[in-house]
Design a protein around this motif. Structure first.
Motif, short mmCIF file in Angstrom:
data_model
loop_
_atom_site.label_atom_id
_atom_site.label_comp_id
_atom_site.label_asym_id
_atom_site.label_seq_id
_atom_site.Cartn_x
_atom_site.Cartn_y
_atom_site.Cartn_z
N ARG A 80 0.82 -1.45 0.07
CA ARG A 80 0.22 0.00 0.14
C ARG A 80 1.04 1.19 0.01
O ARG A 80 0.33 2.43 -0.65
N GLY A 81 2.16 1.17 0.46
CA GLY A 81 2.85 2.36 0.77
C GLY A 81 3.49 2.66 -0.83
O GLY A 81 3.64 3.92 -0.84
N LEU A 82 3.69 1.61 -1.53
CA LEU A 82 4.14 1.87 -3.09
C LEU A 82 2.81 2.58 -3.59
O LEU A 82 3.21 3.39 -4.73
N ASP A 83 1.69 2.10 -3.51
CA ASP A 83 0.58 3.01 -4.10
C ASP A 83 0.70 4.27 -3.62
O ASP A 83 0.38 5.28 -4.49
N ARG A 84 0.84 4.76 -2.29
CA ARG A 84 0.85 6.01 -1.73
C ARG A 84 1.98 6.71 -2.47
O ARG A 84 1.90 7.83 -2.76
N ALA A 85 3.01 6.16 -2.76
CA ALA A 85 4.55 6.72 -3.55
C ALA A 85 3.93 7.03 -4.90
O ALA A 85 4.12 8.19 -5.31
N ASP A 86 2.91 6.15 -5.54
CA ASP A 86 2.70 6.71 -6.96
C ASP A 86 1.57 7.69 -6.90
O ASP A 86 1.68 8.79 -7.78
N ALA A 87 0.71 7.58 -5.79
CA ALA A 87 -0.44 8.71 -5.75
C ALA A 87 0.56 10.21 -5.25
O ALA A 87 0.12 11.22 -6.10
N PHE A 88 1.42 10.12 -4.49
CA PHE A 88 2.43 11.36 -4.33
C PHE A 88 2.86 11.90 -5.87
O PHE A 88 3.05 12.88 -6.05
N CYS A 89 3.45 10.88 -6.57
CA CYS A 89 4.20 11.17 -7.96
C CYS A 89 3.06 11.84 -8.81
O CYS A 89 3.43 12.76 -9.56
N GLN A 90 1.79 11.23 -8.61
CA GLN A 90 0.92 11.80 -9.77
C GLN A 90 0.51 13.32 -9.34
O GLN A 90 0.10 14.26 -10.26
N ASN A 91 0.94 13.77 -8.06
CA ASN A 91 0.47 14.97 -7.61
C ASN A 91 1.84 16.09 -7.57
O ASN A 91 1.74 17.32 -7.02
N SER A 92 2.90 15.58 -8.01
CA SER A 92 4.12 16.43 -8.07
C SER A 92 4.81 16.32 -9.34
O SER A 92 5.23 15.19 -9.81
N ASP A 93 5.02 17.69 -9.79
CA ASP A 93 5.37 17.79 -11.09
C ASP A 93 6.87 17.58 -11.32
O ASP A 93 7.56 17.59 -12.26
N THR A 94 7.76 17.33 -10.22
CA THR A 94 9.08 17.14 -10.09
C THR A 94 9.25 15.47 -10.13
O THR A 94 10.55 15.09 -10.27
N CYS A 95 8.27 14.73 -10.13
CA CYS A 95 8.49 13.22 -10.14
C CYS A 95 8.58 12.76 -11.64
O CYS A 95 7.99 13.32 -12.50
N TYR A 96 9.68 11.93 -11.79
CA TYR A 96 9.91 11.44 -13.26
C TYR A 96 8.65 10.75 -14.00
O TYR A 96 8.70 11.11 -15.12
N LEU B 23 11.25 8.24 -4.86
CA LEU B 23 10.92 8.65 -6.27
C LEU B 23 12.37 9.06 -7.06
O LEU B 23 12.48 8.57 -8.16
N GLU B 24 13.13 9.90 -6.53
CA GLU B 24 14.37 10.37 -7.12
C GLU B 24 15.30 9.15 -7.15
O GLU B 24 16.08 8.92 -8.40
N LEU B 25 15.29 8.55 -6.00
CA LEU B 25 16.47 7.11 -6.02
C LEU B 25 15.73 6.02 -7.27
O LEU B 25 16.79 5.67 -7.75
N LEU B 26 14.70 6.07 -7.14
CA LEU B 26 13.94 5.00 -8.23
C LEU B 26 14.19 5.40 -9.53
O LEU B 26 14.55 4.81 -10.22
N ALA B 27 14.02 6.94 -9.54
CA ALA B 27 14.26 7.11 -11.08
C ALA B 27 15.73 7.06 -11.67
O ALA B 27 15.91 6.66 -12.79
N VAL B 28 16.59 7.27 -10.51
CA VAL B 28 18.03 7.45 -10.92
C VAL B 28 18.41 6.05 -11.37
O VAL B 28 19.24 5.79 -12.45
N THR B 29 17.97 5.16 -10.44
CA THR B 29 18.20 3.65 -10.99
C THR B 29 17.66 3.10 -11.94
O THR B 29 18.24 2.52 -12.94
N TYR B 30 16.34 3.73 -12.29
CA TYR B 30 15.63 3.39 -13.40
C TYR B 30 16.50 4.04 -14.77
O TYR B 30 16.37 3.20 -15.89
N LEU B 31 17.09 4.89 -14.91
CA LEU B 31 17.80 5.65 -15.89
C LEU B 31 19.23 5.04 -16.06
O LEU B 31 19.97 5.49 -16.80
N GLY B 32 19.57 3.78 -15.02
CA GLY B 32 20.94 3.36 -15.42
C GLY B 32 22.03 3.49 -14.26
O GLY B 32 23.09 3.05 -14.32
N ASN B 33 21.76 4.38 -13.21
CA ASN B 33 22.72 4.71 -12.26
C ASN B 33 22.18 3.95 -10.92
O ASN B 33 21.48 4.43 -10.09
N GLY B 34 22.79 3.00 -10.47
CA GLY B 34 22.19 1.96 -9.48
C GLY B 34 23.31 2.30 -8.38
O GLY B 34 23.06 1.49 -7.49
N THR B 35 24.10 3.15 -8.32
CA THR B 35 24.82 3.33 -7.00
C THR B 35 24.03 3.81 -5.85
O THR B 35 24.42 3.67 -4.73
#
Length: 357
Positions: free
Chosen positions: A90-106, A167-179
């Motif tokens: 449910r927490g991951l759903d909540r993160a997605d809901a936050f993303c839909q309300n934030s224009d800085t989310c990837y 969301l920033e950490l997930l996006a950076v990893t998704y784009l290829g930087n897993g550090t």
């Protein structure tokens, strides 16, 4: 680990006397020394377990008791594991809901469910050994294992989640930087001090590896996003080698007027646990449900739930029933409605969200 702690502890054998049953005896000794007829108590997280233990042991000493982010007595480990897994998903759903309300989310413009979809892609890469733990996947020889990715996400969702950072950490990893997700740190004293208390409180019904596998199967049965992380599943494993006999845990039937507080999206102590205690063991108590996340509500000064808690601690009078944007208050004997839809409740500062970015 346990044997080394037992050897180093003084006096010898003290570890067997660190459960909540002993702790509340200490609380009452302090009350006696201070000369109080009754005490008021704000129990948060596992402190709520001790608050209920005190109230059951010394009912005549109960003043104004608030249990925030409840850990209940009498709920089976199977149910606690299941609740943990449901909550972290449910927490991951909540993160997605936050993303839909934030224009800085990837994934802001990708639509509802895009964060969960990205997580599935990352998880698949980790499972097949191709999620690079480098700043560029080209010629990378280090990879993030599936379990480490799951543990990292669960850690980011625990406590008071910082969704912009997550969301920033997930996006950076998704784009290829897993550090960003490849680092790890050793356990600290703050993370382990409670283990002897919990192990001495909670008997493990089946200490075999087969018993652990049974719990893991229960966890997987409700794990929509394959996060597979549960605090109580870990306690099942840790408690299986606890070297001391543990008394049988019993429900705490409390006739006093208490106030229970929970958050819909508490991923550390799922809201179902507060509901269980409220509906089955506290017939004269009220329940405050905050429609946000975060483990423990009282330390959020602007929340309606915090003001309600303060008023009850001062007066001992249950709050009036209420159903508003940020909080719902139930009176004794009512039935709680289902957990709010994560996409239909507020996000941001007013909902208690942290934003370190």
């Amino acid at each position: 680990m346990w044997q080394s702690w037992a050897n180093l502890s003084k006096p010898v054998g003290i570890l067997a006397y660190l459960g909540s049953r002993e702790v509340v005896q200490d609380y009452d000794a302090i009350r006696t020394a201070l000369g109080y007829e009754k005490i008021h108590f704000l129990g948060v997280s596992y402190g709520s377990y001790r608050a209920a233990q005190y109230a059951a042991t010394f009912p005549e000493r109960v003043g104004h008791f608030v249990l925030d982010a409840v850990v209940p007595h009498g709920l089976s480990i199977e149910e606690q594991v299941k609740d943990d897994i449901i909550a972290v998903n449910r927490g991951l759903d909540r993160a997605d809901a936050f993303c839909q309300n934030s224009d800085t989310c990837y994934w802001h413009h990708a639509g509802r469910g895009s964060v969960q979809a990205a997580w599935s892609i990352l998880l698949a890469k980790a499972a097949n050994g191709t999620l690079a733990a480098c700043d560029t996947p080209v010629n990378c020889t280090s990879f993030i294992p599936e379990w480490a990715l799951q543990a990292t996400l669960a850690g980011l969702l625990a406590g008071q989640p910082d969704f912009p950072q997550l969301l920033e950490l997930l996006a950076v990893t998704y784009l290829g930087n897993g550090t960003a997700l490849a680092s790890s740190s050793p356990l600290t004293l703050d993370q382990v001090w409670s283990l002897p208390i919990i192990c001495q409180d909670r008997p493990i019904p089946d200490k075999s590896f087969a018993g652990f596998q049974k719990m893991a199967k229960i966890a997987k049965s409700v794990d929509r996003y394959t996060i597979y992380q549960s605090m109580w599943l870990s306690f099942q494993l840790i408690g299986s080698v606890w070297p001391y006999a543990v008394p049988v845990e019993k429900p705490t039937f409390l006739n006093e007027t208490l106030l229970l507080v929970t958050a819909d999206f508490d991923n550390s102590q799922p809201t179902e646990k507060s509901t269980f205690l409220w509906e089955t063991q506290t017939p004269h108590s009220g329940l405050v449900v905050r429609h946000g996340e975060d483990h423990v509500s009282f330390n959020l000064p602007t929340q309606a739930s915090t003001n309600i808690t303060k008023q009850f601690l001062l007066t001992g009078v249950l709050p009036l029933e209420e159903d508003s944007t940020f909080v719902t208050v139930y009176g004794p004997g009512q039935r709680r409605r289902p957990v709010a839809d994560p996409y239909c409740v507020p996000t941001g500062f007013q909902a208690g969200d942290i934003d370190s970015l």
